[in-house]
Design a protein around this motif. Structure first.
Motif, PDB file in Angstrom:
ATOM      1  N   UNK A 248       0.807  -1.217   0.000  1.00 36.72           N
ATOM      2  CA  UNK A 248       0.000   0.000   0.000  1.00 36.72           C
ATOM      3  C   UNK A 248       0.842   1.270   0.000  1.00 36.72           C
ATOM      4  N   UNK A 249       1.973   1.247   0.727  1.00 34.05           N
ATOM      5  CA  UNK A 249       2.702   2.500   0.947  1.00 34.05           C
ATOM      6  C   UNK A 249       4.184   2.431   0.573  1.00 34.05           C
ATOM      7  N   UNK A 250       4.687   1.261   0.198  1.00 33.67           N
ATOM      8  CA  UNK A 250       6.099   1.138  -0.136  1.00 33.67           C
ATOM      9  C   UNK A 250       7.011   1.167   1.076  1.00 33.67           C
ATOM     10  N   UNK A 251       6.436   1.119   2.274  1.00 32.22           N
ATOM     11  CA  UNK A 251       7.222   1.145   3.510  1.00 32.22           C
ATOM     12  C   UNK A 251       7.559  -0.288   3.895  1.00 32.22           C
ATOM     13  N   UNK A 252       8.841  -0.562   4.153  1.00 28.76           N
ATOM     14  CA  UNK A 252       9.271  -1.932   4.458  1.00 28.76           C
ATOM     15  C   UNK A 252       9.740  -2.026   5.909  1.00 28.76           C
ATOM     16  N   UNK A 253       9.055  -2.847   6.702  1.00 23.35           N
ATOM     17  CA  UNK A 253       9.547  -3.155   8.042  1.00 23.35           C
ATOM     18  C   UNK A 253      10.718  -4.124   7.906  1.00 23.35           C
ATOM     19  N   UNK A 254      11.865  -3.832   8.529  1.00 27.86           N
ATOM     20  CA  UNK A 254      13.040  -4.700   8.363  1.00 27.86           C
ATOM     21  C   UNK A 254      12.912  -6.047   9.068  1.00 27.86           C
ATOM     22  N   UNK A 255      11.970  -6.151  10.002  1.00 26.77           N
ATOM     23  CA  UNK A 255      11.792  -7.404  10.736  1.00 26.77           C
ATOM     24  C   UNK A 255      10.424  -7.408  11.404  1.00 26.77           C
ATOM     25  N   UNK A 256       9.952  -8.611  11.725  1.00 24.77           N
ATOM     26  CA  UNK A 256       8.708  -8.733  12.492  1.00 24.77           C
ATOM     27  C   UNK A 256       8.842  -8.026  13.842  1.00 24.77           C
ATOM     28  N   UNK A 257      10.031  -8.181  14.434  1.00 25.87           N
ATOM     29  CA  UNK A 257      10.256  -7.602  15.757  1.00 25.87           C
ATOM     30  C   UNK A 257      10.049  -6.092  15.748  1.00 25.87           C
ATOM     31  N   UNK A 258      10.434  -5.451  14.646  1.00 30.29           N
ATOM     32  CA  UNK A 258      10.266  -4.001  14.534  1.00 30.29           C
ATOM     33  C   UNK A 258       8.779  -3.626  14.523  1.00 30.29           C
ATOM     34  N   UNK A 259       8.000  -4.388  13.763  1.00 26.83           N
ATOM     35  CA  UNK A 259       6.555  -4.160  13.737  1.00 26.83           C
ATOM     36  C   UNK A 259       5.937  -4.477  15.093  1.00 26.83           C
ATOM     37  N   UNK A 260       6.339  -5.594  15.697  1.00 28.31           N
ATOM     38  CA  UNK A 260       5.773  -6.001  16.988  1.00 28.31           C
ATOM     39  C   UNK A 260       6.015  -4.932  18.053  1.00 28.31           C
ATOM     40  N   UNK A 261       7.190  -4.313  18.019  1.00 30.86           N
ATOM     41  CA  UNK A 261       7.498  -3.258  18.991  1.00 30.86           C
ATOM     42  C   UNK A 261       6.566  -2.066  18.807  1.00 30.86           C
ATOM     43  N   UNK A 262       6.273  -1.728  17.550  1.00 29.84           N
ATOM     44  CA  UNK A 262       5.346  -0.620  17.278  1.00 29.84           C
ATOM     45  C   UNK A 262       3.941  -0.947  17.784  1.00 29.84           C
ATOM     46  N   UNK A 263       3.502  -2.179  17.522  1.00 32.04           N
ATOM     47  CA  UNK A 263       2.162  -2.591  17.975  1.00 32.04           C
ATOM     48  C   UNK A 263       2.082  -2.552  19.496  1.00 32.04           C
ATOM     49  N   UNK A 264       3.135  -3.051  20.143  1.00 29.85           N
ATOM     50  CA  UNK A 264       3.158  -3.079  21.613  1.00 29.85           C
ATOM     51  C   UNK A 264       3.059  -1.673  22.186  1.00 29.85           C
ATOM     52  N   UNK A 265       3.709  -0.713  21.539  1.00 26.60           N
ATOM     53  CA  UNK A 265       3.706   0.680  22.010  1.00 26.60           C
ATOM     54  C   UNK A 265       2.586   1.514  21.397  1.00 26.60           C
ATOM     55  N   UNK A 266       1.729   0.845  20.620  1.00 29.56           N
ATOM     56  CA  UNK A 266       0.587   1.499  19.956  1.00 29.56           C
ATOM     57  C   UNK A 266       1.032   2.678  19.080  1.00 29.56           C
ATOM     58  N   UNK A 267       2.139   2.467  18.380  1.00 26.04           N
ATOM     59  CA  UNK A 267       2.645   3.481  17.455  1.00 26.04           C
ATOM     60  C   UNK A 267       2.318   3.023  16.030  1.00 26.04           C
ATOM     61  N   UNK A 268       1.217   3.477  15.512  1.00 26.61           N
ATOM     62  CA  UNK A 268       0.727   2.988  14.224  1.00 26.61           C
ATOM     63  C   UNK A 268       1.026   3.938  13.065  1.00 26.61           C
TER      64      UNK A 268
END
Length: 363
Positions: A248-268
């Motif tokens: 959708x946006x061309x933004x690439x998360x370098x790892x699942x852990x990076x995304x998981x940290x954002x979800x945990x901190x509610x940084x969407x």
């Protein structure tokens, strides 16, 4: 002095707690090939720059250099475990686990200086495996952990060029989820804290990165017939979110852990090239709702097969992320959640190791 420790070798992260310490230590279960680093500014914490060479007779490749955990998190060549990996046989998991044991031995000043400049730290550990892997793999898993291993820190600040001999004297292997219930049911002294859990028939849904385990605990013993495990975890849905965000946006998360940290901190909110930003909450909600529906259906299936279960606990790192979605999908069905559920297993493994040493309650 031999230290007593619990270590949760999770597919997403490895958690370690040493007897007498209050806070578990956690490292993302990610590695990348190591090389001479071009350091512009040294990291402010050793934990952020775990750069190691590891020798272990249990590894297929010995004396290899790795970036571990946080240092590998955004590396373009990093490796995360996949659903085809078996943590009992995984070199990557052992690399991160040994790094954690060596690091903890140094920072807690329990390592004793040995020959030359080599420090030594000795452990008796408790750890665990998923339900489906336990019967077949707990013995080879134990053998891979036992013995002498060597970890050398290279460019790691505060630990530069420190070499640690990690000696694992004993390893008590239990089942994921069951150890968590043992922790909830007992005090640190191993005396009973919660009689309902300790003496009852308890269902557990332990949501990990790559597996979801459904042990049934009857009076602190595993029910062989009704306990079950599924080869699916929250990583499946994190991977789907990463793909959708990239499409959708061309933004690439370098790892699942990076995304998981954002979800945990509610940084969407993610940053787009230029000064644009976009909120990915809708994409996260879509996939986590799917995950929750699937988890609830699996819980219902387990409960129907064993109607004597008195209550169902939903635990693990995946439970924390999915809790509001699971509660919504469960409707009137009562499910129990706990605080800090991602650390229940590691605390339980420490108690299991202590109980085995004392020849106390088997789990």
């Amino acid at each position: 002095m031999i230290k007593l420790a619990g270590i949760d070798i999770g597919n997403d992260s490895i958690k370690l707690v040493v007897d007498g310490s209050k806070e578990p230590f956690m490292i993302p279960n990610i590695i990348a090939p190591g090389y001479e680093r071009h350091i512009l500014q040294e990291e402010d914490s050793a934990w952020k720059a775990l750069d190691v060479v590891i020798y272990s007779p249990s590894l297929s490749q010995r004396n290899q250099r790795y970036f571990v955990g946080q240092l590998a998190l955004e590396h373009e060549d990093n490796l995360e475990l996949e659903d085809t990996d078996n943590k009992a046989l995984s070199d990557q998991s052992l690399i991160v686990a040994l790094t954690a044991l060596a690091y903890q031995g140094l920072v807690s000043q329990t390592a004793a200086s040995g020959y030359g400049q080599t420090d030594e730290v000795e452990y008796t550990i408790g750890t665990g495996l998923p339900v489906r892997a336990f019967a077949k793999y707990h013995q080879p898993f134990e053998q891979r952990l036992l013995g002498e291993h060597e970890v050398t820190f290279l460019s790691t600040p505060q630990l530069r060029n420190r070499k640690v001999k990690v000696i694992v004297r004993k390893a008590a292997i239990s089942i994921e989820g069951a150890a968590a219930m043992f922790h909830l049911a007992t005090h640190d002294s191993l005396q009973v804290k919660d009689e309902e859990i300790y003496s009852g028939i308890i269902g557990v849904c332990e949501i990990g990165a790559l597996t979801t385990d459904f042990p049934v605990i009857k009076r602190m013993a595993i029910d062989n017939h009704f306990s079950h495990g599924e080869q699916i975890g929250i990583a499946t849905y994190l991977d789907a979110i990463i793909r959708d965000v990239e499409d959708a946006y061309g933004y690439v998360f370098p790892s699942r852990a990076k995304l998981a940290a954002r979800v945990k901190n509610r940084q969407y909110t993610i940053q787009l090239p230029g000064e644009g930003q976009v909120d990915i909450r809708a994409i996260v909600d879509q996939h986590f709702r799917r995950a929750a529906v699937r988890m609830v259906e699996m819980i219902k299936k387990r409960w129907r097969k064993c109607p004597d279960i008195q209550c169902f606990y939903v635990i693990g790192g995946g439970a924390a992320a999915l809790k509001p979605y699971i509660l919504d999908a469960a409707g009137p069905m009562k499910l129990r959640f706990t605080n800090d559920s991602e650390f229940l297993n590691v605390q339980g493994y420490l108690k299991v190791a202590k109980s085995r040493l004392n020849q106390a309650v088997p789990v």
